[in-house]
Motif scaffolding. Structure first.
Motif, mmCIF file in Angstrom:
data_model
loop_
_atom_site.group_PDB
_atom_site.id
_atom_site.type_symbol
_atom_site.label_atom_id
_atom_site.label_comp_id
_atom_site.label_asym_id
_atom_site.label_seq_id
_atom_site.Cartn_x
_atom_site.Cartn_y
_atom_site.Cartn_z
ATOM 1 N N GLY A 298 0.790 -1.221 0.000
ATOM 2 C CA GLY A 298 0.000 0.000 0.000
ATOM 3 C C GLY A 298 0.826 1.276 0.000
ATOM 4 O O GLY A 298 0.272 2.368 0.147
ATOM 5 N N PHE A 299 2.162 1.142 -0.161
ATOM 6 C CA PHE A 299 3.017 2.324 -0.178
ATOM 7 C C PHE A 299 3.616 2.608 -1.551
ATOM 8 O O PHE A 299 4.200 3.665 -1.757
ATOM 9 C CB PHE A 299 4.154 2.169 0.840
ATOM 10 N N GLY A 300 3.509 1.680 -2.476
ATOM 11 C CA GLY A 300 4.177 1.833 -3.766
ATOM 12 C C GLY A 300 3.802 3.093 -4.524
ATOM 13 O O GLY A 300 4.664 3.887 -4.911
ATOM 14 N N LEU A 301 2.514 3.316 -4.724
ATOM 15 C CA LEU A 301 2.088 4.493 -5.484
ATOM 16 C C LEU A 301 2.148 5.758 -4.650
ATOM 17 O O LEU A 301 2.297 6.854 -5.192
ATOM 18 C CB LEU A 301 0.671 4.270 -6.036
ATOM 19 N N TYR A 302 2.048 5.610 -3.329
ATOM 20 C CA TYR A 302 2.271 6.771 -2.464
ATOM 21 C C TYR A 302 3.702 7.279 -2.639
ATOM 22 O O TYR A 302 3.948 8.482 -2.715
ATOM 23 C CB TYR A 302 2.009 6.390 -1.016
ATOM 24 N N ILE A 303 4.651 6.349 -2.707
ATOM 25 C CA ILE A 303 6.048 6.728 -2.932
ATOM 26 C C ILE A 303 6.203 7.382 -4.294
ATOM 27 O O ILE A 303 6.939 8.359 -4.452
ATOM 28 C CB ILE A 303 6.952 5.494 -2.788
ATOM 29 N N VAL A 304 5.520 6.865 -5.308
ATOM 30 C CA VAL A 304 5.566 7.479 -6.642
ATOM 31 C C VAL A 304 5.139 8.941 -6.571
ATOM 32 O O VAL A 304 5.792 9.823 -7.129
ATOM 33 C CB VAL A 304 4.662 6.692 -7.619
ATOM 34 N N ARG A 305 4.047 9.196 -5.878
ATOM 35 C CA ARG A 305 3.562 10.575 -5.793
ATOM 36 C C ARG A 305 4.518 11.465 -5.004
ATOM 37 O O ARG A 305 4.783 12.605 -5.401
ATOM 38 C CB ARG A 305 2.176 10.626 -5.139
ATOM 39 N N THR A 306 5.064 10.955 -3.882
ATOM 40 C CA THR A 306 5.953 11.801 -3.092
ATOM 41 C C THR A 306 7.228 12.131 -3.853
ATOM 42 O O THR A 306 7.741 13.248 -3.760
ATOM 43 C CB THR A 306 6.312 11.136 -1.745
ATOM 44 N N ILE A 307 7.750 11.182 -4.627
ATOM 45 C CA ILE A 307 8.948 11.464 -5.423
ATOM 46 C C ILE A 307 8.631 12.480 -6.518
ATOM 47 O O ILE A 307 9.411 13.398 -6.778
ATOM 48 C CB ILE A 307 9.523 10.171 -6.032
ATOM 49 N N ALA A 308 7.480 12.308 -7.176
ATOM 50 C CA ALA A 308 7.090 13.258 -8.216
ATOM 51 C C ALA A 308 6.955 14.661 -7.637
ATOM 52 O O ALA A 308 7.484 15.639 -8.196
ATOM 53 C CB ALA A 308 5.780 12.816 -8.865
ATOM 54 N N GLU A 309 6.261 14.786 -6.513
ATOM 55 C CA GLU A 309 6.057 16.098 -5.911
ATOM 56 C C GLU A 309 7.357 16.687 -5.376
ATOM 57 O O GLU A 309 7.524 17.906 -5.354
ATOM 58 C CB GLU A 309 5.006 15.993 -4.802
ATOM 59 N N ALA A 310 8.294 15.812 -4.960
ATOM 60 C CA ALA A 310 9.591 16.304 -4.518
ATOM 61 C C ALA A 310 10.336 16.992 -5.647
ATOM 62 O O ALA A 310 11.143 17.886 -5.426
ATOM 63 C CB ALA A 310 10.429 15.155 -3.963
ATOM 64 N N HIS A 311 10.054 16.595 -6.884
ATOM 65 C CA HIS A 311 10.657 17.223 -8.066
ATOM 66 C C HIS A 311 9.831 18.419 -8.554
ATOM 67 O O HIS A 311 10.220 19.067 -9.531
ATOM 68 C CB HIS A 311 10.775 16.209 -9.199
ATOM 69 N N GLY A 312 8.710 18.692 -7.905
ATOM 70 C CA GLY A 312 7.843 19.758 -8.381
ATOM 71 C C GLY A 312 6.905 19.318 -9.494
ATOM 72 O O GLY A 312 6.341 20.150 -10.204
#
Length: 337
Positions: A298-312
């Motif tokens: 349940g963390f895989g896509l959450y991590i995808v979003r946090t990495i994307a948002e970390a890049h702006g």
């Protein structure tokens, strides 16, 4: 002209920010009433004051450097603290050079904005993230010891008497390991991306593909797609998107899953021809702990979003051209609030 001046003057008086004009000698000549209110000074007392006089001793050197910069290059921005009638206020100060038609320098003007609350929020958010990361590290450390011991005992038991129950227990421990890894990543990847360089999405995606179990899937290599990003974090992003595609691929009918990385007007997208994601679940799947698979963390896509948002960047999921899932990444998005 007089009417325009009156309107402009009235508009400046309505500002919550401080407006100021200094002459070529660095003396205050014009200001709005906000400056009077914040420092409890009369017009006579303010007239001719130097910029540094308003700020605490520790910040005056930075203000002096900013004044030099505005006269050298035409503009500046600096932060400085001042003791005011509203307590200690942190200002973001701007400066723009003022010149006459013949190029003669007349001074500079600017705005002082109170950013105290914003900086405090940022500080508290950084501390919260630090504490969360520390907690995740401590929890992971404390969990790994009993996991290692238990795994060792299971291996000994399996050698003595193989059993499907031991296999199930081993699978459960592997799942716990995956959850620990994802939890640590989730608490770290939301920090601002660092070490950004120009990367080819095609190369990063191909490298990530080799890290994921994709026996019944194939990746169609995209054309070059150049982005500014942190390679290690983008590897993690693609690994999780690909793992999600492999997990939610075609039904067990022998058909191979095809995954594509394609350029878009906004950046790039990853799409597959699998089962897709129900429209009602497309926002929910990015939440921490959300999983549509029985064995998912349940963390895989959450991590995808946090990495994307970390890049702006912004990311959202929709339907692919062949009915599967499509994750679209807008690399020019403004994700600030």
């Amino acid at each position: 002209m007089e009417d325009r001046c009156r309107v402009l003057s009235a508009a400046l008086e309505t500002l919550d920010d401080v407006f100021y004009v200094y002459d070529a000698d660095g003396q205050l000549t014009h200001w709005n009433a906000r400056l009077n209110d914040l420092f409890d000074l009369t017009d006579e007392e303010l007239s001719g004051m130097a910029p540094t006089e308003f700020f605490v001793e520790d910040d005056r050197a930075a203000v002096e450097a900013a004044i030099g910069e505005v006269f050298d290059v035409g503009q500046t921005t600096v932060e400085a603290r001042a003791e005011t009638t509203e307590g200690v206020v942190r200002f973001e100060l701007t400066g723009r050079l003022l010149t006459a038609e013949d190029g003669t320098v007349q001074g500079f003007s600017g705005v002082g904005r109170d950013i105290t609350a914003r900086r405090e929020r940022e500080w508290h958010l950084r501390r919260q993230n630090e504490r969360l990361s520390e907690f995740a590290d401590l929890l992971a450390h404390d969990l790994r010891t009993p996991l290692t011991v238990t795994s060792g005992h299971l291996e000994l038991a399996a050698r003595a008497e193989p059993s499907e129950h031991i296999d199930a227990a081993r699978a459960g421990l592997e799942r716990l390991e995956a959850i620990i890894d994802d939890m640590r990543t989730a608490t770290r990847e939301g920090t601002l991306a660092t070490d950004e360089t120009t990367l080819d999405v095609a190369d990063v995606a191909a490298a990530a593909w080799s890290h994921v179990e994709t026996e019944r899937a194939v990746l169609e290599r995209p054309p070059p797609i150049l982005v500014a990003g942190d390679r290690e974090r983008l590897l993690r992003l693609f690994e999780n998107v690909f793992a999600n595609a492999a997990t939610h691929g075609p039904e067990d009918d022998g058909r191979r899953l095809t995954v594509r990385v394609v350029p878009t007007a906004e950046g790039f997208a990853v799409e597959d021809d699998g089962r897709g994601i129900d429209p009602d679940d497309r926002e929910w799947v990015f939440e921490p702990g959300a999983s549509l698979a029985a064995d998912g963390t349940g963390f895989g896509l959450y991590i995808v979003r946090t990495i994307a948002e970390a890049h702006g960047w912004a990311v959202h999921v929709t339907e692919g051209d062949e009915g599967g899932a499509r994750f679209e990444f807008d690399v020019d998005a403004d994700t600030t609030c």
